[in-house]
Design an enzyme around this catalytic site. Structure first.
Site, short mmCIF file in Angstrom:
data_model
loop_
_atom_site.label_atom_id
_atom_site.label_comp_id
_atom_site.label_asym_id
_atom_site.label_seq_id
_atom_site.Cartn_x
_atom_site.Cartn_y
_atom_site.Cartn_z
N TYR A 135 0.80 -1.23 0.00
CA TYR A 135 0.00 0.00 0.00
C TYR A 135 0.83 1.28 0.00
O TYR A 135 0.27 2.36 -0.18
CB TYR A 135 -0.94 0.02 1.21
CG TYR A 135 -2.18 -0.83 1.04
CD1 TYR A 135 -2.13 -2.21 1.18
CD2 TYR A 135 -3.41 -0.24 0.74
CE1 TYR A 135 -3.28 -2.98 1.04
CE2 TYR A 135 -4.55 -1.00 0.60
CZ TYR A 135 -4.48 -2.37 0.75
OH TYR A 135 -5.62 -3.12 0.60
N LYS A 187 3.00 -15.07 5.16
CA LYS A 187 3.33 -16.00 4.08
C LYS A 187 4.85 -16.14 4.09
O LYS A 187 5.52 -15.90 3.08
CB LYS A 187 2.79 -15.46 2.74
CG LYS A 187 2.87 -16.42 1.58
CD LYS A 187 1.90 -17.59 1.65
CE LYS A 187 2.11 -18.52 0.48
NZ LYS A 187 1.27 -19.75 0.56
N ASP A 220 -2.97 -18.48 3.39
CA ASP A 220 -3.90 -19.35 2.66
C ASP A 220 -4.59 -20.33 3.61
O ASP A 220 -5.80 -20.53 3.57
CB ASP A 220 -3.19 -20.08 1.50
CG ASP A 220 -1.85 -20.67 1.88
OD1 ASP A 220 -1.36 -20.40 3.00
OD2 ASP A 220 -1.27 -21.42 1.06
N ASP A 244 -6.46 -6.85 4.45
CA ASP A 244 -7.54 -6.40 3.56
C ASP A 244 -8.33 -7.61 3.05
O ASP A 244 -9.56 -7.63 3.10
CB ASP A 244 -6.94 -5.63 2.38
CG ASP A 244 -8.00 -5.21 1.37
OD1 ASP A 244 -9.05 -4.71 1.80
OD2 ASP A 244 -7.78 -5.40 0.17
N ASP A 248 -12.51 -9.30 4.27
CA ASP A 248 -13.72 -9.48 3.46
C ASP A 248 -14.30 -10.87 3.73
O ASP A 248 -15.52 -11.03 3.87
CB ASP A 248 -13.43 -9.30 1.95
CG ASP A 248 -13.65 -7.87 1.49
OD1 ASP A 248 -13.44 -6.94 2.30
OD2 ASP A 248 -14.02 -7.67 0.31
C1 IPM Z 1 -10.70 -1.47 2.83
C2 IPM Z 1 -10.76 -1.11 1.37
C3 IPM Z 1 -9.56 -0.23 1.04
C4 IPM Z 1 -8.30 -1.01 1.34
C5 IPM Z 1 -9.56 0.32 -0.40
C6 IPM Z 1 -10.86 1.04 -0.74
C7 IPM Z 1 -8.38 1.20 -0.67
O1 IPM Z 1 -10.81 -2.24 0.58
O2 IPM Z 1 -10.76 -0.58 3.67
O3 IPM Z 1 -10.62 -2.67 3.14
O4 IPM Z 1 -7.81 -1.75 0.46
O5 IPM Z 1 -7.80 -0.90 2.43
MN MN Z 2 -10.96 -4.10 1.69
#
Ligand code: IPM
Ligand code: MN
Length: 349
Positions: A135, A187, A220, A244, A248
């Site tokens: 990042y 990893k 993984d 990140d 999700d």
């Molecule tokens: C998150 C989002 C951000 C990230 C993006 C929008 C830059 O996916 O906050 O998880 O990758 O951190």
């Molecule tokens: Mn994200």
């Protein structure tokens, strides 16, 4: 007086933030909470109108607040990555919000796709490093657009950055509950420099926490275990990129993007709270998004600034509404109208 900067942002951001502020208003009176809001119109729409996502001195303006409340970032008519960089990432980096806290907690009454697992099993905290890794934006192109093109995107890890996030995770494990376990997700079998550093620092810092159990998992495998045995996790500490991705997945097992919240923490400065979801442009302006994630972000905000009673009331209200059976589907488009969910939670605080 609690000073909060509000950045509704793009897409569904303004709608879900409105509900978060509605709930804040509802909780303020009974808890005697005094607050002041300052709104900023930063984001994709501002860029389309003025050519800039935010003013040049934007970050300095934010520094004087106790906390920042962010809706969503990402606009279909703006070059990909621009709002993300100028708004979200610049704030995270510029205000040195080096911790991204993402609780993965399944509340009672919420459906999870994981069979035979419930609130007892799905309850852990992801401590995502928030200022380093791929990042940082180090890299470039050579021979751009030609068959010989080379692109690099460098993963940067510093000892200081690694050490402070790992220490934060150990402290969080001590404070959270009696389980007291930290799992390093990396990893290191492939990233033999960067994640070798992470492993060494994890071992070194870990020595200061003899009371906390240490575990390690490759990213993984961690994805597999989050689905198969989520109860193995208490606190996960991981890199920015992996954090990140796995959050999700974490959001899905806790009931979806409609409920998952996060905090970008600078323990000594202004921290920023936001839902994990994006701006969902296709639902923008239709009162169809689920505001619970953003309301949960307000819960985290209040907890962070020490307004513990107000924070607890919001969490209890969320739990009550989720467990009431009144919301049959938590996803955008299928949940009750955004404003109605806000009303339900505001009434319950
Ligand atoms: C998150 C989002 C951000 C990230 C993006 C929008 C830059 O996916 O906050 O998880 O990758 O951190
Ligand atoms: Mn994200």
């Amino acid at each position: 007086m609690l000073k909060i900067a509000v950045i509704p942002g793009d897409g569904i951001g303004p709608e879900v933030v409105r509900e978060g502020l509605k709930v804040l208003d509802a909780v303020a009176k009974p808890t005697n909470l005094k607050y002041e809001l300052t709104e900023f119109d930063w984001g994709g729409d501002r860029y389309l109108k003025t050519g800039e996502v935010r003013p040049e001195d934007g970050l300095d303006q934010l520094r004087r607040f106790d906390a920042i409340y962010l809706g969503a970032v990402g606009h279909p008519d703006v070059p990909v990555g621009l709002v993300e960089r100028k708004l979200l990432l610049d704030i995270r980096f510029g205000l040195d919000q080096y911790v991204n806290l993402r609780p993965i907690k399944l509340y009672p009454g919420v459906w999870t796709p994981i069979k035979d697992k419930g609130p007892d099993e799905i309850d852990f905290l992801v401590v995502r490093e928030n200022t380093e890794d791929m990042y940082v934006g180090t890299g470039g192109f050579a021979h751009y657009g030609t068959p010989d093109e080379v692109a690099t995107q460098v993963a940067v890890y510093t000892r200081k950055g690694t050490e402070r996030i790992i220490r934060y995770a150990f402290e969080a494990a001590r404070a959270r509950n009696d389980e007291k376990k930290v799992t390093l997700v990396d990893k290191s079998n492939v990233l033999t420099y960067g994640h070798d550093l992470w492993q060494r620092v994890f071992a070194e810092v870990g020595e200061e926490y003899p009371d906390v159990e240490k575990d390690r998992a490759y990213v993984d495998a961690a994805c597999m275990w989050m689905v198969k045995n989520p109860e193995w996790f208490d606190v996960i500490v991981t890199t920015n990129m992996f954090g990140d991705i796995i959050t999700d997945l974490g959001a899905m097992i806790q009931g979806g993007m409609g409920v998952a919240a996060s905090g970008n923490i600078n323990p000594e400065g202004a921290s920023m709270f936001e839902p994990i979801h994006g701006s969902a442009p296709k639902y923008a302006g239709q009162n169809k998004a689920n505001p619970i994630a953003t309301i949960a972000a307000m819960h985290m905000l209040l907890e962070h600034v020490g307004a513990t009673e107000a924070a607890a009331r919001i969490e209890n209200a969320i739990v009550k509404v989720l467990d009431s059976g009144e919301i049959l589907d938590l996803s955008a488009g299928k949940c009750p109208p955004t404003s109605e969910i806000g009303d339900m939670i505001a009434a319950a605080v």
